[in-house]
Design a protein around this motif. Structure first.
Motif, PDB file in Angstrom:
ATOM      1  N   SER A 236       7.614 -10.710  -4.441  1.00 42.01           N
ATOM      2  CA  SER A 236       7.886  -9.871  -5.475  1.00 42.01           C
ATOM      3  C   SER A 236       6.649  -8.909  -5.278  1.00 42.01           C
ATOM      4  N   VAL A 237       6.741  -7.754  -5.469  1.00 37.64           N
ATOM      5  CA  VAL A 237       5.718  -6.690  -5.335  1.00 37.64           C
ATOM      6  C   VAL A 237       5.859  -5.817  -6.470  1.00 37.64           C
ATOM      7  N   PRO A 238       4.771  -5.129  -6.731  1.00 42.46           N
ATOM      8  CA  PRO A 238       4.718  -3.953  -7.808  1.00 42.46           C
ATOM      9  C   PRO A 238       5.717  -2.806  -7.425  1.00 42.46           C
ATOM     10  N   ALA A 239       6.379  -2.029  -8.252  1.00 37.63           N
ATOM     11  CA  ALA A 239       7.273  -0.802  -8.171  1.00 37.63           C
ATOM     12  C   ALA A 239       6.582   0.229  -7.312  1.00 37.63           C
ATOM     13  N   SER A 240       5.224   0.127  -7.319  1.00 30.22           N
ATOM     14  CA  SER A 240       4.217   1.072  -6.426  1.00 30.22           C
ATOM     15  C   SER A 240       4.362   0.718  -5.024  1.00 30.22           C
ATOM     16  N   ALA A 241       4.853  -0.403  -4.563  1.00 28.51           N
ATOM     17  CA  ALA A 241       4.978  -0.766  -3.214  1.00 28.51           C
ATOM     18  C   ALA A 241       6.136  -0.177  -2.419  1.00 28.51           C
ATOM     19  N   LEU A 242       6.975   0.710  -3.131  1.00 27.40           N
ATOM     20  CA  LEU A 242       8.011   1.442  -2.445  1.00 27.40           C
ATOM     21  C   LEU A 242       7.145   2.689  -2.147  1.00 27.40           C
ATOM     22  N   MET A 243       7.713   3.198  -0.922  1.00 29.68           N
ATOM     23  CA  MET A 243       6.912   4.406  -0.420  1.00 29.68           C
ATOM     24  C   MET A 243       7.887   5.518  -0.752  1.00 29.68           C
ATOM     25  N   PRO A 244       7.231   6.609  -1.617  1.00 32.14           N
ATOM     26  CA  PRO A 244       8.114   7.265  -2.536  1.00 32.14           C
ATOM     27  C   PRO A 244       9.031   8.268  -1.499  1.00 32.14           C
ATOM     28  N   LYS A 245       8.713   8.452  -0.129  1.00 31.15           N
ATOM     29  CA  LYS A 245       9.676   9.167   0.836  1.00 31.15           C
ATOM     30  C   LYS A 245      10.518   8.408   1.775  1.00 31.15           C
ATOM     31  N   ALA A 246      10.511   7.015   1.443  1.00 30.05           N
ATOM     32  CA  ALA A 246      11.127   6.304   2.465  1.00 30.05           C
ATOM     33  C   ALA A 246      12.291   5.541   1.468  1.00 30.05           C
ATOM     34  N   THR A 247      13.290   6.479   1.091  1.00 31.13           N
ATOM     35  CA  THR A 247      14.430   6.187   0.401  1.00 31.13           C
ATOM     36  C   THR A 247      15.882   6.203   0.818  1.00 31.13           C
ATOM     37  N   SER A 248      15.661   6.115   2.230  1.00 33.15           N
ATOM     38  CA  SER A 248      17.087   5.797   2.966  1.00 33.15           C
ATOM     39  C   SER A 248      16.653   5.625   4.460  1.00 33.15           C
ATOM     40  N   PHE A 249      17.679   5.165   5.094  1.00 34.15           N
ATOM     41  CA  PHE A 249      17.480   4.891   6.537  1.00 34.15           C
ATOM     42  C   PHE A 249      16.884   6.277   7.470  1.00 34.15           C
ATOM     43  N   ALA A 250      17.656   7.373   7.033  1.00 35.43           N
ATOM     44  CA  ALA A 250      17.079   8.666   7.746  1.00 35.43           C
ATOM     45  C   ALA A 250      15.725   8.801   7.873  1.00 35.43           C
ATOM     46  N   ALA A 251      14.837   8.055   6.786  1.00 34.78           N
ATOM     47  CA  ALA A 251      13.339   8.277   6.768  1.00 34.78           C
ATOM     48  C   ALA A 251      12.913   7.642   7.961  1.00 34.78           C
ATOM     49  N   THR A 252      13.663   6.866   8.700  1.00 37.39           N
ATOM     50  CA  THR A 252      13.015   5.993   9.864  1.00 37.39           C
ATOM     51  C   THR A 252      13.306   6.703  11.111  1.00 37.39           C
ATOM     52  N   SER A 253      14.392   7.495  11.100  1.00 35.14           N
ATOM     53  CA  SER A 253      14.946   8.207  12.391  1.00 35.14           C
ATOM     54  C   SER A 253      13.817   9.011  13.043  1.00 35.14           C
ATOM     55  N   GLU A 254      12.883   9.671  12.405  1.00 38.75           N
ATOM     56  CA  GLU A 254      11.940  10.575  12.897  1.00 38.75           C
ATOM     57  C   GLU A 254      11.020   9.684  14.064  1.00 38.75           C
ATOM     58  N   GLY A 255      10.352   8.583  13.067  1.00 41.04           N
ATOM     59  CA  GLY A 255       9.673   7.483  13.991  1.00 41.04           C
ATOM     60  C   GLY A 255      10.153   6.976  14.878  1.00 41.04           C
ATOM     61  N   LEU A 256      11.584   6.516  14.908  1.00 42.89           N
ATOM     62  CA  LEU A 256      12.275   5.863  15.800  1.00 42.89           C
ATOM     63  C   LEU A 256      12.439   6.683  17.055  1.00 42.89           C
ATOM     64  N   ARG A 257      12.832   8.054  16.851  1.00 44.42           N
ATOM     65  CA  ARG A 257      12.873   8.953  18.002  1.00 44.42           C
ATOM     66  C   ARG A 257      11.649   9.090  18.549  1.00 44.42           C
ATOM     67  N   GLY A 258      10.435   9.428  18.015  1.00 45.82           N
ATOM     68  CA  GLY A 258       9.101   9.481  18.477  1.00 45.82           C
ATOM     69  C   GLY A 258       8.610   8.208  19.283  1.00 45.82           C
ATOM     70  N   SER A 259       9.185   7.057  18.796  1.00 48.49           N
ATOM     71  CA  SER A 259       8.872   5.887  19.282  1.00 48.49           C
ATOM     72  C   SER A 259       9.261   5.699  20.943  1.00 48.49           C
ATOM     73  N   ARG A 260      10.697   6.281  20.766  1.00 43.92           N
ATOM     74  CA  ARG A 260      11.419   6.187  22.256  1.00 43.92           C
ATOM     75  C   ARG A 260      10.729   7.112  23.113  1.00 43.92           C
ATOM     76  N   ALA A 261      10.307   8.417  22.668  1.00 45.61           N
ATOM     77  CA  ALA A 261       9.341   8.953  23.613  1.00 45.61           C
ATOM     78  C   ALA A 261       8.158   8.219  24.250  1.00 45.61           C
ATOM     79  N   TRP A 262       7.330   7.833  23.360  1.00 45.81           N
ATOM     80  CA  TRP A 262       6.277   7.085  23.862  1.00 45.81           C
ATOM     81  C   TRP A 262       6.454   5.814  24.754  1.00 45.81           C
ATOM     82  N   VAL A 263       7.655   5.259  24.631  1.00 43.28           N
ATOM     83  CA  VAL A 263       7.938   4.338  25.753  1.00 43.28           C
ATOM     84  C   VAL A 263       8.294   4.725  26.753  1.00 43.28           C
ATOM     85  N   GLY A 264       8.711   6.055  27.274  1.00 47.27           N
ATOM     86  CA  GLY A 264       8.873   6.842  28.377  1.00 47.27           C
ATOM     87  C   GLY A 264       7.401   6.862  28.929  1.00 47.27           C
ATOM     88  N   TRP A 265       6.223   7.088  28.250  1.00 48.11           N
ATOM     89  CA  TRP A 265       4.994   7.246  28.843  1.00 48.11           C
ATOM     90  C   TRP A 265       4.420   5.583  29.011  1.00 48.11           C
TER      91      TRP A 265
END
Length: 401
Positions: A236-265
């Motif tokens: 259990s964690v306080p309500a404040s543990a939720l990242m306010p802009k991380a409220t759907s899976f779409a929020a992870t897409s930018e990071g996952l796209r960028g991470s695939r690019a650095w795997v190329g490096w």
């Protein structure tokens, strides 16, 4: 004594030195400004002097020498994606680390893209103030908890970890697997499905929270320095543990796209190391009264590896231009990740042939690099999944099921 030299020394080997002036086929660093060129030179020199040889025994023993991370923080690698550094500098820094050890490049890449980047872009002011200072100095480590025991490639639709808001507390229950640094991190970025609306949301959870349990995954044949973990969650964690802009899976897409690019490096850096090692070995190893480099089959092997490296380097160089312009699509990132790790795999097998029997010894490094390449061929989306992502973008038809 400097912490780098405190516990880890280079193992004995007949082939632990690269050429004094290793090949830089396309010389991408010439596009950097003077300040970034100097920073890159410092990172390259440090990685070769203090990570490459010193990482062999920890790789053999599946241990993470934490003392080797502190100097990387001093070099600014805990905040590689912040400030005014160019995409090309960031990519070449990743390659420089991978050239020395792929696990360390994975730690730095995940740390920057998926931990620091996620908190900066999705976290609250309070969360950023609490966690980012230590993370950027690499005195604090984070774990990105997304993949699950039964859900990897299908995580978007299959994620089973649940989050239920009761009063001012979130109750998070579930299991995660293949979580990098899960056993040593101080904070976890945990993705869970809200039982109220079915959306996948992101939470920042200190790993000393009761109900967070991590166990190291052992017997890996690649990325053996990276401490992957199975994580059990019933906390259990306080309500404040939720990242306010991380409220759907779409929020992870930018990071996952960028991470695939650095795997190329990473694939670029690993191929640079393979070519360094195979070329040095061929020039110094004699058979039938002459160096291996004098044989046609060996020269063909080296030229093949150089070609794979040149193609990979050129692709990533152009990809950084697209990133700078905000035009990095999932098609481009997935094609780069899949194609370059495939070429790296081919080069690893070729280098192994050049070294003959010595090619299976971790102290000669090629076997170590080959095992790590097999790991990056699979993580951040397996080869097959990334090819299907590209295929869907090319045709408009999904072939996932």
């Amino acid at each position: 004594m400097h912490p780098l030299h405190a516990t880890t020394s280079a193992p004995e080997s007949t082939n632990t030195s690269v050429l004094e002036e290793p090949l830089e086929l396309l010389e991408l660093a010439r596009h950097l400004g003077p300040e970034e060129r100097e920073r890159l030179r410092q990172i390259e020199a440090h990685a070769q002097a203090h990570i490459r040889h010193q990482s062999i025994e920890p790789w053999n023993q599946e241990t993470l020498p934490l003392h080797m991370l502190q100097p990387l923080g001093e070099l600014g690698l805990g905040e590689l994606f912040t400030g005014d550094s160019s995409q090309l500098f960031q990519g070449l820094a990743h390659a420089a680390l991978a050239r020395a050890d792929v696990s360390f490049s994975a730690i730095i890449g995940i740390h920057n893209e998926l931990i620091v980047g996620t908190i900066e872009s999705l976290g609250s002011t309070e969360q950023r103030q609490r966690w980012l200072p230590g993370l950027k100095r690499l005195t604090t480590l984070g774990a990105f908890c997304l993949t699950e025991p039964e859900h990897g490639s299908d995580i978007a639709g299959g994620l089973a970890t649940s989050a239920t808001l009761e009063g001012d507390q979130w109750h998070i229950r579930g299991s995660k697997r293949w979580i990098g640094l899960g056993t040593v991190a101080e904070v976890a970025v945990i993705w869970a499905r809200d039982t109220a609306d079915g959306q996948i949301k992101g939470f920042l959870v200190p790993t000393d929270t009761p109900g967070y349990h991590a166990q190291k995954i052992t017997h890996k044949t690649g990325l053996r320095i990276m401490q992957n973990a199975e994580v059990e969650l019933d906390l259990s964690v306080p309500a404040s543990a939720l990242m306010p802009k991380a409220t759907s899976f779409a929020a992870t897409s930018e990071g996952l796209r960028g991470s695939r690019a650095w795997v190329g490096w990473q694939a670029v850096g690993a191929q640079q190391a393979l070519l360094d090692l195979a070329r040095s070995y061929a020039l110094n190893r004699e058979q039938f009264g002459q160096p291996l480099a004098a044989f046609q089959l060996v020269q063909t092997a080296l030229a093949t590896m150089a070609g794979n490296l040149a193609v990979s380097t050129a692709l990533m160089g152009e990809l950084t231009r697209l990133q700078e312009e905000g035009r990095l699509t999932m098609l481009r990132a997935s094609l780069a990740k899949a194609t370059l790790t495939r070429l790296a795999r081919e080069s690893a097998a070729t280098a192994r042939d050049v070294l003959g029997g010595n090619g299976i010894l971790s102290t000669h490094e090629v076997a170590k690099i080959a095992g790590d390449i097999d790991a990056i061929y699979t993580y951040e989306g397996s080869y097959g999944i990334n090819m299907l992502i590209a295929g869907r973008a090319l045709t408009g038809v999904s072939a996932f099921v």
